[in-house]
Design a protein around this motif. Structure first.
Motif, PDB file in Angstrom:
ATOM      1  N   ASN A  44      56.654  42.659  -0.088  1.00 46.99           N
ATOM      2  CA  ASN A  44      55.265  42.825  -0.541  1.00 46.99           C
ATOM      3  C   ASN A  44      54.349  43.167   0.623  1.00 46.99           C
ATOM      4  OD1 ASN A  44      55.629  42.419  -3.268  1.00 46.99           O
ATOM      5  ND2 ASN A  44      55.267  40.228  -3.148  1.00 46.99           N
ATOM      6  N   TRP A  45      54.558  42.518   1.755  1.00 40.34           N
ATOM      7  CA  TRP A  45      53.746  42.810   2.934  1.00 40.34           C
ATOM      8  C   TRP A  45      53.948  44.259   3.385  1.00 40.34           C
ATOM      9  CZ3 TRP A  45      55.082  44.062   8.016  1.00 40.34           C
ATOM     10  CH2 TRP A  45      54.011  44.088   8.914  1.00 40.34           C
ATOM     11  N   LEU A  46      55.215  44.709   3.395  1.00 38.52           N
ATOM     12  CA  LEU A  46      55.498  46.098   3.781  1.00 38.52           C
ATOM     13  C   LEU A  46      54.856  47.077   2.797  1.00 38.52           C
ATOM     14  CD1 LEU A  46      59.241  45.860   4.857  1.00 38.52           C
ATOM     15  CD2 LEU A  46      57.287  46.364   6.335  1.00 38.52           C
ATOM     16  N   ALA A  47      54.920  46.771   1.509  1.00 37.14           N
ATOM     17  CA  ALA A  47      54.306  47.642   0.502  1.00 37.14           C
ATOM     18  C   ALA A  47      52.800  47.732   0.716  1.00 37.14           C
ATOM     19  CB  ALA A  47      54.617  47.123  -0.901  1.00 37.14           C
ATOM     20  N   THR A  48      52.179  46.621   1.081  1.00 39.29           N
ATOM     21  CA  THR A  48      50.742  46.629   1.370  1.00 39.29           C
ATOM     22  C   THR A  48      50.450  47.490   2.589  1.00 39.29           C
ATOM     23  OG1 THR A  48      50.502  44.426   0.429  1.00 39.29           O
ATOM     24  CG2 THR A  48      48.742  45.180   1.879  1.00 39.29           C
ATOM     25  N   GLN A  49      51.292  47.396   3.606  1.00 39.01           N
ATOM     26  CA  GLN A  49      51.103  48.193   4.818  1.00 39.01           C
ATOM     27  C   GLN A  49      51.239  49.691   4.531  1.00 39.01           C
ATOM     28  OE1 GLN A  49      50.011  46.726   7.677  1.00 39.01           O
ATOM     29  NE2 GLN A  49      49.989  44.962   6.311  1.00 39.01           N
ATOM     30  N   ASN A  53      51.388  48.862  -2.769  1.00 41.18           N
ATOM     31  CA  ASN A  53      51.583  47.554  -3.392  1.00 41.18           C
ATOM     32  C   ASN A  53      51.109  47.512  -4.843  1.00 41.18           C
ATOM     33  OD1 ASN A  53      48.958  47.786  -2.448  1.00 41.18           O
ATOM     34  ND2 ASN A  53      48.700  45.590  -2.253  1.00 41.18           N
ATOM     35  N   GLU A  54      50.123  48.303  -5.201  1.00 37.22           N
ATOM     36  CA  GLU A  54      49.647  48.322  -6.585  1.00 37.22           C
ATOM     37  C   GLU A  54      49.498  49.767  -7.045  1.00 37.22           C
ATOM     38  OE1 GLU A  54      46.296  45.883  -7.490  1.00 37.22           O
ATOM     39  OE2 GLU A  54      46.979  44.293  -6.151  1.00 37.22           O
ATOM     40  N   THR A  55      50.346  50.152  -7.961  1.00 34.73           N
ATOM     41  CA  THR A  55      50.297  51.492  -8.536  1.00 34.73           C
ATOM     42  C   THR A  55      50.251  51.355 -10.054  1.00 34.73           C
ATOM     43  OG1 THR A  55      52.714  51.637  -8.572  1.00 34.73           O
ATOM     44  CG2 THR A  55      51.597  52.501  -6.620  1.00 34.73           C
ATOM     45  N   LYS A  56      50.009  52.453 -10.744  1.00 35.41           N
ATOM     46  CA  LYS A  56      50.034  52.423 -12.209  1.00 35.41           C
ATOM     47  C   LYS A  56      51.482  52.296 -12.666  1.00 35.41           C
ATOM     48  CE  LYS A  56      45.904  55.002 -13.264  1.00 35.41           C
ATOM     49  NZ  LYS A  56      45.333  56.087 -14.039  1.00 35.41           N
ATOM     50  N   ILE A  58      55.161  50.632 -13.280  1.00 33.94           N
ATOM     51  CA  ILE A  58      56.089  49.788 -12.519  1.00 33.94           C
ATOM     52  C   ILE A  58      56.014  50.173 -11.051  1.00 33.94           C
ATOM     53  CG2 ILE A  58      58.496  49.138 -12.223  1.00 33.94           C
ATOM     54  CD1 ILE A  58      58.890  49.735 -15.204  1.00 33.94           C
ATOM     55  N   ASP A  59      55.926  49.186 -10.189  1.00 34.03           N
ATOM     56  CA  ASP A  59      55.832  49.418  -8.745  1.00 34.03           C
ATOM     57  C   ASP A  59      57.223  49.577  -8.144  1.00 34.03           C
ATOM     58  OD1 ASP A  59      53.067  49.156  -8.838  1.00 34.03           O
ATOM     59  OD2 ASP A  59      53.171  46.992  -8.533  1.00 34.03           O
ATOM     60  N   TRP A  60      57.838  50.740  -8.364  1.00 36.78           N
ATOM     61  CA  TRP A  60      59.208  50.949  -7.902  1.00 36.78           C
ATOM     62  C   TRP A  60      59.308  50.891  -6.376  1.00 36.78           C
ATOM     63  CZ3 TRP A  60      62.687  50.070 -11.299  1.00 36.78           C
ATOM     64  CH2 TRP A  60      62.474  50.381 -12.628  1.00 36.78           C
ATOM     65  N   GLY A  61      58.324  51.428  -5.702  1.00 44.03           N
ATOM     66  CA  GLY A  61      58.345  51.400  -4.240  1.00 44.03           C
ATOM     67  C   GLY A  61      58.290  49.983  -3.698  1.00 44.03           C
ATOM     68  N   ARG A  62      57.435  49.163  -4.279  1.00 39.78           N
ATOM     69  CA  ARG A  62      57.326  47.764  -3.849  1.00 39.78           C
ATOM     70  C   ARG A  62      58.618  47.013  -4.122  1.00 39.78           C
ATOM     71  NH1 ARG A  62      55.314  43.024  -6.586  1.00 39.78           N
ATOM     72  NH2 ARG A  62      54.796  44.379  -8.325  1.00 39.78           N
ATOM     73  N   HIS A  63      59.213  47.255  -5.298  1.00 37.04           N
ATOM     74  CA  HIS A  63      60.464  46.575  -5.630  1.00 37.04           C
ATOM     75  C   HIS A  63      61.602  47.027  -4.716  1.00 37.04           C
ATOM     76  CE1 HIS A  63      58.452  44.747  -8.899  1.00 37.04           C
ATOM     77  NE2 HIS A  63      58.435  45.820  -9.687  1.00 37.04           N
TER      78      HIS A  63
END
Length: 91
Positions: A44-49, A53-56, A58-63
């Motif tokens: 989650n921290w990496l996705a925020t960087q 971290n929040e997309t329309k 499903i957050d496939w990149g964050r997962h």
């Protein structure tokens, strides 16, 4: 409720990472869950960087980042656990 979700996601991520990693992992289930929780938080921290971290939808990149982080944490954590456990056995 957030802690319950963290434990559930950590449990699932830890098991998936343990299944993907080659060879046998020796860490117990509770420690694998802790490693999965750490991997989820790190992902989650990496996705925020990266700004994903929040997309329309499903957050496939964050997962994906959570899974990659869980793989690294489970692999390194299991190696450390095995090394520490092996040293205790010899003593």
């Amino acid at each position: 409720m957030g802690w319950l979700w963290a434990i559930i996601v950590g449990f699932v991520l830890g098991l998936v990472a343990k299944a993907i990693l080659p060879g046998k992992q020796h860490s117990p289930l509770w420690l694998t869950t802790v490693f999965g929780i750490i991997g989820a938080v790190l992902g989650n921290w990496l996705a925020t960087q990266f700004g994903i971290n929040e997309t329309k939808g499903i957050d496939w990149g964050r997962h994906a980042l959570q899974l990659v982080a869980a793989l690294v944490v489970v692999g390194l954590g299991d190696a450390a656990y095995t090394m520490l456990r092996g040293n205790k056995r010899r003593a």
